[in-house]
Design a protein around this motif. Structure first.
Motif, PDB file in Angstrom:
ATOM      1  N   ILE A   1       0.837  -1.196   0.000  1.00  0.00           N
ATOM      2  CA  ILE A   1       0.000   0.000   0.000  1.00  0.00           C
ATOM      3  C   ILE A   1       0.879   1.256   0.000  1.00  0.00           C
ATOM      4  O   ILE A   1       0.664   2.184  -0.779  1.00  0.00           O
ATOM      5  CB  ILE A   1      -0.967  -0.004   1.216  1.00  0.00           C
ATOM      6  CG1 ILE A   1      -1.964  -1.162   1.069  1.00  0.00           C
ATOM      7  CG2 ILE A   1      -1.705   1.329   1.345  1.00  0.00           C
ATOM      8  CD1 ILE A   1      -2.805  -1.435   2.301  1.00  0.00           C
ATOM      9  N   LYS A   2       1.913   1.228   0.859  1.00  0.00           N
ATOM     10  CA  LYS A   2       2.839   2.372   0.900  1.00  0.00           C
ATOM     11  C   LYS A   2       3.495   2.595  -0.464  1.00  0.00           C
ATOM     12  O   LYS A   2       3.562   3.713  -0.963  1.00  0.00           O
ATOM     13  CB  LYS A   2       3.935   2.130   1.950  1.00  0.00           C
ATOM     14  CG  LYS A   2       3.519   2.488   3.365  1.00  0.00           C
ATOM     15  CD  LYS A   2       4.693   2.266   4.319  1.00  0.00           C
ATOM     16  CE  LYS A   2       4.244   2.362   5.763  1.00  0.00           C
ATOM     17  NZ  LYS A   2       5.132   1.587   6.658  1.00  0.00           N
TER      18      LYS A   2
ATOM     19  N   GLY B   1     -14.441  -5.889  -3.027  1.00  0.00           N
ATOM     20  CA  GLY B   1     -15.610  -5.796  -3.894  1.00  0.00           C
ATOM     21  C   GLY B   1     -15.281  -5.379  -5.319  1.00  0.00           C
ATOM     22  O   GLY B   1     -16.102  -5.557  -6.219  1.00  0.00           O
ATOM     23  N   VAL B   2     -14.091  -4.839  -5.533  1.00  0.00           N
ATOM     24  CA  VAL B   2     -13.710  -4.429  -6.895  1.00  0.00           C
ATOM     25  C   VAL B   2     -13.573  -5.677  -7.767  1.00  0.00           C
ATOM     26  O   VAL B   2     -12.777  -6.569  -7.446  1.00  0.00           O
ATOM     27  CB  VAL B   2     -12.374  -3.650  -6.882  1.00  0.00           C
ATOM     28  CG1 VAL B   2     -11.978  -3.226  -8.281  1.00  0.00           C
ATOM     29  CG2 VAL B   2     -12.471  -2.453  -5.942  1.00  0.00           C
ATOM     30  N   PRO B   3     -14.349  -5.777  -8.857  1.00  0.00           N
ATOM     31  CA  PRO B   3     -14.415  -7.037  -9.595  1.00  0.00           C
ATOM     32  C   PRO B   3     -13.070  -7.621 -10.014  1.00  0.00           C
ATOM     33  O   PRO B   3     -12.825  -8.801  -9.798  1.00  0.00           O
ATOM     34  CB  PRO B   3     -15.285  -6.684 -10.800  1.00  0.00           C
ATOM     35  CG  PRO B   3     -16.206  -5.617 -10.284  1.00  0.00           C
ATOM     36  CD  PRO B   3     -15.342  -4.792  -9.356  1.00  0.00           C
ATOM     37  N   ASN B   4     -12.166  -6.817 -10.572  1.00  0.00           N
ATOM     38  CA  ASN B   4     -10.935  -7.468 -11.052  1.00  0.00           C
ATOM     39  C   ASN B   4     -10.037  -7.942  -9.905  1.00  0.00           C
ATOM     40  O   ASN B   4      -9.350  -8.954 -10.027  1.00  0.00           O
ATOM     41  CB  ASN B   4     -10.182  -6.606 -12.079  1.00  0.00           C
ATOM     42  CG  ASN B   4      -9.621  -5.349 -11.479  1.00  0.00           C
ATOM     43  OD1 ASN B   4      -9.965  -4.984 -10.338  1.00  0.00           O
ATOM     44  ND2 ASN B   4      -8.771  -4.661 -12.213  1.00  0.00           N
ATOM     45  N   GLU B   5     -10.093  -7.273  -8.752  1.00  0.00           N
ATOM     46  CA  GLU B   5      -9.322  -7.747  -7.591  1.00  0.00           C
ATOM     47  C   GLU B   5      -9.916  -9.049  -7.056  1.00  0.00           C
ATOM     48  O   GLU B   5      -9.208 -10.017  -6.767  1.00  0.00           O
ATOM     49  CB  GLU B   5      -9.321  -6.685  -6.476  1.00  0.00           C
ATOM     50  CG  GLU B   5      -8.717  -5.356  -6.922  1.00  0.00           C
ATOM     51  CD  GLU B   5      -8.810  -4.261  -5.855  1.00  0.00           C
ATOM     52  OE1 GLU B   5      -8.933  -4.579  -4.649  1.00  0.00           O
ATOM     53  OE2 GLU B   5      -8.771  -3.073  -6.235  1.00  0.00           O
ATOM     54  N   MET B   6     -11.240  -9.066  -6.956  1.00  0.00           N
ATOM     55  CA  MET B   6     -11.941 -10.254  -6.466  1.00  0.00           C
ATOM     56  C   MET B   6     -11.689 -11.453  -7.394  1.00  0.00           C
ATOM     57  O   MET B   6     -11.387 -12.557  -6.934  1.00  0.00           O
ATOM     58  CB  MET B   6     -13.436  -9.915  -6.385  1.00  0.00           C
ATOM     59  CG  MET B   6     -14.362 -11.046  -6.010  1.00  0.00           C
ATOM     60  SD  MET B   6     -14.765 -12.153  -7.384  1.00  0.00           S
ATOM     61  CE  MET B   6     -15.870 -11.165  -8.363  1.00  0.00           C
ATOM     62  N   LYS B   7     -11.792 -11.208  -8.711  1.00  0.00           N
ATOM     63  CA  LYS B   7     -11.645 -12.329  -9.662  1.00  0.00           C
ATOM     64  C   LYS B   7     -10.255 -12.951  -9.607  1.00  0.00           C
ATOM     65  O   LYS B   7     -10.102 -14.174  -9.634  1.00  0.00           O
ATOM     66  CB  LYS B   7     -11.946 -11.839 -11.086  1.00  0.00           C
ATOM     67  CG  LYS B   7     -13.424 -11.556 -11.311  1.00  0.00           C
ATOM     68  CD  LYS B   7     -13.696 -11.027 -12.712  1.00  0.00           C
ATOM     69  CE  LYS B   7     -15.164 -10.608 -12.833  1.00  0.00           C
ATOM     70  NZ  LYS B   7     -15.466 -10.017 -14.145  1.00  0.00           N
ATOM     71  N   ARG B   8      -9.237 -12.094  -9.518  1.00  0.00           N
ATOM     72  CA  ARG B   8      -7.870 -12.604  -9.450  1.00  0.00           C
ATOM     73  C   ARG B   8      -7.689 -13.498  -8.214  1.00  0.00           C
ATOM     74  O   ARG B   8      -7.104 -14.584  -8.290  1.00  0.00           O
ATOM     75  CB  ARG B   8      -6.914 -11.397  -9.420  1.00  0.00           C
ATOM     76  CG  ARG B   8      -5.454 -11.718  -9.230  1.00  0.00           C
ATOM     77  CD  ARG B   8      -4.801 -12.126 -10.547  1.00  0.00           C
ATOM     78  NE  ARG B   8      -3.415 -12.500 -10.329  1.00  0.00           N
ATOM     79  CZ  ARG B   8      -2.376 -11.686 -10.517  1.00  0.00           C
ATOM     80  NH1 ARG B   8      -2.561 -10.452 -10.948  1.00  0.00           N
ATOM     81  NH2 ARG B   8      -1.144 -12.108 -10.304  1.00  0.00           N
ATOM     82  N   MET B   9      -8.194 -13.061  -7.074  1.00  0.00           N
ATOM     83  CA  MET B   9      -8.047 -13.848  -5.840  1.00  0.00           C
ATOM     84  C   MET B   9      -8.849 -15.141  -5.891  1.00  0.00           C
ATOM     85  O   MET B   9      -8.413 -16.181  -5.391  1.00  0.00           O
ATOM     86  CB  MET B   9      -8.487 -13.029  -4.628  1.00  0.00           C
ATOM     87  CG  MET B   9      -7.544 -11.880  -4.325  1.00  0.00           C
ATOM     88  SD  MET B   9      -8.103 -11.019  -2.826  1.00  0.00           S
ATOM     89  CE  MET B   9      -7.051  -9.555  -2.905  1.00  0.00           C
TER      90      MET B   9
ATOM     91  N   GLU C   1      -2.142 -11.722  -0.929  1.00  0.00           N
ATOM     92  CA  GLU C   1      -1.942 -10.321  -1.302  1.00  0.00           C
ATOM     93  C   GLU C   1      -2.797  -9.939  -2.499  1.00  0.00           C
ATOM     94  O   GLU C   1      -3.219 -10.776  -3.284  1.00  0.00           O
ATOM     95  CB  GLU C   1      -0.457 -10.086  -1.617  1.00  0.00           C
ATOM     96  CG  GLU C   1       0.368 -10.116  -0.344  1.00  0.00           C
ATOM     97  CD  GLU C   1       1.860 -10.020  -0.646  1.00  0.00           C
ATOM     98  OE1 GLU C   1       2.227  -9.446  -1.699  1.00  0.00           O
ATOM     99  OE2 GLU C   1       2.647 -10.525   0.178  1.00  0.00           O
ATOM    100  N   ASN C   2      -2.992  -8.638  -2.616  1.00  0.00           N
ATOM    101  CA  ASN C   2      -3.809  -8.092  -3.690  1.00  0.00           C
ATOM    102  C   ASN C   2      -2.876  -7.564  -4.773  1.00  0.00           C
ATOM    103  O   ASN C   2      -2.206  -6.562  -4.582  1.00  0.00           O
ATOM    104  CB  ASN C   2      -4.678  -6.971  -3.113  1.00  0.00           C
ATOM    105  CG  ASN C   2      -5.724  -6.489  -4.071  1.00  0.00           C
ATOM    106  OD1 ASN C   2      -5.568  -6.605  -5.282  1.00  0.00           O
ATOM    107  ND2 ASN C   2      -6.806  -5.948  -3.544  1.00  0.00           N
ATOM    108  N   HIS C   3      -2.825  -8.242  -5.899  1.00  0.00           N
ATOM    109  CA  HIS C   3      -1.875  -7.842  -6.946  1.00  0.00           C
ATOM    110  C   HIS C   3      -2.418  -6.747  -7.850  1.00  0.00           C
ATOM    111  O   HIS C   3      -1.715  -6.198  -8.672  1.00  0.00           O
ATOM    112  CB  HIS C   3      -1.470  -9.058  -7.784  1.00  0.00           C
ATOM    113  CG  HIS C   3      -0.692 -10.063  -6.998  1.00  0.00           C
ATOM    114  ND1 HIS C   3       0.604  -9.844  -6.600  1.00  0.00           N
ATOM    115  CD2 HIS C   3      -1.050 -11.269  -6.486  1.00  0.00           C
ATOM    116  CE1 HIS C   3       1.023 -10.879  -5.893  1.00  0.00           C
ATOM    117  NE2 HIS C   3       0.038 -11.758  -5.801  1.00  0.00           N
ATOM    118  N   THR C   4      -3.721  -6.471  -7.750  1.00  0.00           N
ATOM    119  CA  THR C   4      -4.302  -5.453  -8.640  1.00  0.00           C
ATOM    120  C   THR C   4      -4.922  -4.301  -7.847  1.00  0.00           C
ATOM    121  O   THR C   4      -5.515  -3.409  -8.432  1.00  0.00           O
ATOM    122  CB  THR C   4      -5.376  -6.097  -9.545  1.00  0.00           C
ATOM    123  OG1 THR C   4      -6.217  -6.921  -8.737  1.00  0.00           O
ATOM    124  CG2 THR C   4      -4.748  -6.941 -10.624  1.00  0.00           C
ATOM    125  N   GLY C   5      -4.791  -4.332  -6.498  1.00  0.00           N
ATOM    126  CA  GLY C   5      -5.362  -3.259  -5.689  1.00  0.00           C
ATOM    127  C   GLY C   5      -4.679  -3.228  -4.340  1.00  0.00           C
ATOM    128  O   GLY C   5      -3.499  -3.557  -4.249  1.00  0.00           O
TER     129      GLY C   5
END
Lengths: 415, 415
Positions: free
Chosen positions: B102-103, B154-162, B131-135
């Protein structure tokens, strides 16, 4: 005003399998928000008797109003009635008028009604039943304990008709809000949500009554204004003041209020001005005329069009010169201009609009997918402005953006 | 195999206001169905601490696996973690790798991180964190009592990747299913759901493996067959046997498998047979060609069309004789036939199809709304069959049914 806690339950395994999204809940929620009713829960449950019953029990405890969509059809999977009967102990009976409608539906079609259709006419005794004017199963409002249960078909156009005609008026009475709530949507095209929010930020910060809420839409951006007042007139005056302040900032992009689409605005203006339009559509494939003809009364202003997806159709049916096509290609300013000009003269329309470009997925004539030329030939003045756009997204996102942009250009021409 | 009961909860007031539909639940459900995991509930709850907690309690009792999307962001409205902490008594701690990400996200953008972003790195102790690779906010799997809780952004592309990288493999291990699951959809047109169910009732009653489930679709009806077996081949053999038994009964109405639409089937057949089609559209206004051109590769088989909504366009552009129009009217077998014939010759297509009728809401030429004539002119054989239909519903329901029927007729012609 009584604050009521509302819940929407969709019954249907197709939702749990992900075959469709629960757009009914979205539509209903939007309508309820517009009359100031809070939705606290959405729930989806499959065609399983035990689980539907359990969901009904949970919901009955937590919500004042429960709207159930789906599970009222003729098949064995349709078990909303049976589940509620089990939970509530209420009795079912056959609703004569609905049974007559179902029979006559089959008669008119010259088809034999299968016996399972009889199930669709079953309603709860002592419920408020409303007939289905666009399908078969009726809707109903059933009081149970301290909760109002509302059962509607899952088919969107049947559900929407019943919501508008019966459920929304019923709920407005139920809330007993003694102030009038008025809500309007101001609609904008050709401007983004963040831009509009930036331009009216101080108005949003000062908002109180009416409230001001920007919303991204599938077509453009909207601002919802919701006012409360003692009378209709007072609420409308509050809205009118707020609207004026907003349009002072971003009025160039404003096209209309509420549900009215850009196409409807365009049609209205064409009719007012006694003008007709015809379209020459290559990549958009008829979508432009289709959207206009979807509106009742389109015949006064829409002459029709030529879908010239194939180059030889551009040449032989629309009369675009082969010299021009050879020199500039079909994806060109020149071709767009000739298409708009020729379609207006061949179909004897005041305005000709044309769409030519690359829908993708592949490049064409050296242009990347998304390249679109749109031309407008107005009043046979000889002036035919053409715009080149590059849209992003898949084949159909590109085609839809092209059509929307076409309506935007036509709207500005008629303004 | 262990059967697990799965539930998807979306947290977010924007869903309850109807600003967006819960397409995350649809996407996740589809993915889970494809690996044989049953979803029994979807729930949506707003950004309200008390109601999120209550929903979590209800869900924890009824489901083995719960996937929660949304409410993990930096703002005060994001309260999924806090609600679950309250319900479960589990402790939160800062996840170092996520805090670093995040930093560095803010550093890279040259922006100052606001303090509330620190919240996003908080995870439950003893949870499986990804970890979140897109957010920004990481996802996590947290066991609680007998239930597996999975928290995703809730962001679709972050959710889908995970989902793809972590959750689906995890759930496959959890089910311990060592058999292969195969699922297909058989698709039908020109037959209702109640009719098809009636005709194969005994097969449904005897079903075991594969399971047989009829489903109403926006276009026609489908039957889903789901088989489990030791190998791919064995599962497909089971499906093939069941499919044969079903098509023995209702095969006349079958048009294809899985997601393929009727238009795609028609386009495929046109290409196979090296044929082209052109359409003359009155009330359908371009919808027929639009749907064909929506499909990539349509240019090989679709020449285009003439939208002849106006009578003079039927006469002057399409060349329907004025004598015929005066004698029979535009809503007639004769007009439909001439339209189909002329559009095929003018656009040099092998097949011409035409639509003329009354979209409504008003009657026209003495015919009620819903009356539609559809003609097919094939291979310039001189034989031009015409069908008259009476469709029900509003203007657009009528237009859509007409187009669908047109594709059905064309499909049978090419069969």
């Amino acid at each position: 005003m009584t604050t009521i806690s509302t819940e929407i339950i969709a019954v249907g395994t197709e939702l749990l399998l992900g075959q469709i999204a629960d757009t009914n809940a979205q539509w209903i929620s939007k309508k309820l928000a517009s009359i100031g009713i809070n939705v606290h829960h959405h729930a989806v449950v499959g065609d399983n008797r035990h689980r539907v019953e359990e969901q009904f029990r949970v919901s009955n405890k937590r919500s004042d109003v429960i709207i159930v969509t789906g599970g009222l059809g003729p098949t064995e999977d349709d078990l909303t009635r049976e589940a509620f009967q089990q939970v509530s102990g209420k009795e079912l009976t056959e609703h004569e008028p609905s049974m007559e409608m179902i029979k006559s539906y089959y008669d008119k079609k010259g088809m034999k009604m299968t016996p399972n259709n009889r199930k669709q006419a079953r309603v709860f005794v002592e419920s408020d039943v409303f007939e289905n004017h666009t399908g078969m199963a009726p809707g109903m409002i059933v009081p149970f304990e301290n909760t109002t249960w509302i059962f509607l078909p899952g088919v969107p156009n049947e559900m929407k008709r019943m919501m508008t005609d019966h459920v929304l008026p019923h709920l407005q009475r139920l809330t007993g809000e003694d102030r009038i709530i008025k809500s309007v949507m101001l609609r904008f095209i050709g401007i983004g949500e963040s831009r509009i929010e930036h331009d009216i930020q101080d108005l949003i910060d000062q908002q109180e009554n009416p409230t001001i809420a920007p919303l991204a839409q599938s077509e453009g951006v909207a601002i919802r204004l919701t006012a409360k007042a003692e009378t209709d007139d007072a609420a409308l005056t509050l809205i009118e003041q707020s609207k004026r302040a907003i349009l002072n900032r971003v009025g160039d992009h404003y096209f209309g209020m509420d549900e009215q689409s850009l196409e409807e605005q365009v049609l209205e203006r064409l009719k007012e001005q006694g003008k007709t339009v015809a379209a020459a559509e290559s990549l958009t494939g008829g979508m432009f005329t289709d959207r206009l003809i979807a509106i009742p009364g389109a015949s006064d202003a829409c002459r029709g069009g030529i879908v010239c997806y194939d180059t030889t159709v551009k040449e032989h049916v629309l009369g675009v010169e082969s010299r021009l096509l050879n020199e500039h290609g079909t994806v060109s300013e020149e071709c767009a201009r000739a298409m708009a000009d020729n379609v207006s003269s061949r179909l004897d329309a005041d305005i000709g609009i044309s769409f030519t470009g690359v829908a993708g997925p592949d490049r064409s004539e050296g242009h990347p997918a998304g390249t679109v030329f749109i031309a407008l030939s107005a009043d046979r003045s000889g002036k035919i402005p053409v715009e080149k756009h590059v849209f992003y997204g898949d084949r159909n996102a590109i085609r839809e953006q092209a059509v929307l942009k076409g309506y935007e250009l036509l709207y500005h021409l008629l303004k």
